[in-house]
Design an enzyme around this catalytic site. Sequence first.
Site, PDB file in Angstrom:
ATOM      1  N   GLY A   1      28.344  73.997  90.332  1.00 25.52           N
ATOM      2  CA  GLY A   1      29.475  73.525  89.546  1.00 25.52           C
ATOM      3  C   GLY A   1      30.714  73.292  90.386  1.00 25.52           C
ATOM      4  N   GLN A   2      31.824  73.236  89.720  1.00 27.06           N
ATOM      5  CA  GLN A   2      33.075  72.883  90.388  1.00 27.06           C
ATOM      6  C   GLN A   2      33.510  73.911  91.408  1.00 27.06           C
ATOM      7  OE1 GLN A   2      35.937  72.094  87.198  1.00 27.06           O
ATOM      8  NE2 GLN A   2      35.733  69.973  87.894  1.00 27.06           N
ATOM      9  N   GLU A   3      33.087  75.162  91.171  1.00 31.05           N
ATOM     10  CA  GLU A   3      33.513  76.228  92.076  1.00 31.05           C
ATOM     11  C   GLU A   3      32.972  76.024  93.485  1.00 31.05           C
ATOM     12  OE1 GLU A   3      31.937  76.859  89.233  1.00 31.05           O
ATOM     13  OE2 GLU A   3      33.528  77.636  87.947  1.00 31.05           O
ATOM     14  N   SER A   4      31.967  75.136  93.622  1.00 31.13           N
ATOM     15  CA  SER A   4      31.424  74.912  94.964  1.00 31.13           C
ATOM     16  C   SER A   4      32.481  74.388  95.913  1.00 31.13           C
ATOM     17  CB  SER A   4      30.281  73.910  94.952  1.00 31.13           C
ATOM     18  OG  SER A   4      29.562  74.008  93.793  1.00 31.13           O
ATOM     19  N   LEU A   5      33.565  73.882  95.339  1.00 29.65           N
ATOM     20  CA  LEU A   5      34.632  73.380  96.196  1.00 29.65           C
ATOM     21  C   LEU A   5      35.305  74.529  96.939  1.00 29.65           C
ATOM     22  CD1 LEU A   5      36.203  70.840  93.687  1.00 29.65           C
ATOM     23  CD2 LEU A   5      34.720  70.359  95.629  1.00 29.65           C
TER      24      LEU A   5
END
Length: 172
Positions: free
Chosen positions: A69-73
Site C-alpha cells: 500500500g501507500q506506506e511503502s513510500l
Amino acid sequence: MGILFTRIWRLFNHQEHKIIIVGLDNAGKNTILYQVSMNEVVHTSPTIGSNVEEIVINNTCFLMWDTGGQESLWSWNTYYTNTEFVIVAVDSTDREKISVTGEELYKMLAHEDVQKAGLLIFANKQDVKECMTIAEISQFLKLKKKDQQWHIQACCALPGKGLCQGLEWIVS
Ligand code: G3D
Ligand code: MG
C-alpha cells in the site's frame, strides 16, 4: 497456552532482543502479538514513525508495521539495524495479495541490516477452509531461494494455535 508462552519467554533470557514484525494490513500482526504477550497489556510507545508501532514484551522489542500500500513510500530501513528476527505474517486466505507480500519481502531483504536476521513466516488463518498451505506460501515467497535461516509455521492466531512453535524456532 499461557504456561507455554511463559516458558518460551524465559528462554529469551531477559536479554534485549529486537524483532520486526511485518505483513499486509489484515494479516493478523496485532492478533499474533496480543496472543504472545499473554494478553497482558504491553507497552506501546506512541508511534515512532508514522506507521510503526513499538511493543515491548519482556525486554524483547517488536517493531511492527503494515507493508504494501501507500506506506511503502516510507523508508522502513531506518528501523532495520540490529534486527535479529523478521516475522512475516501472511493471511493464508488471501491468494490475490500473496505476491505483494513476496515483493515487499524481497525489497526488505535487499537491505544489509536484515540479511542476517532469521526469517519466521506465520501462515496465519489456517482455520479457514481452502486457505493456502504452507507449501504454496513457501513457493510464492520463494523461501527456498532465501539465503538466511527461515522457518514457516502454520498458525491460527485467533486462538493462538501454532504461535508457540514459531517462537520456539526463534529461541532455538
Ligand atoms: P493486522 O494487525 O495485520 O492488520 P489483525 O491484522 O491482527 O488486526 O487481524 C485482522 C483480522 O483477521 C481481524 O479480523 C482478526 O480477528 C482476523 N484474524 C486474525 N487471526 C486470525 C485467524 O487465525 N483466523 C481467522 N479466521 N481470522 C483471524 P476483524 O474482523 O477483527 O478485523
Ligand atoms: Mg493492523
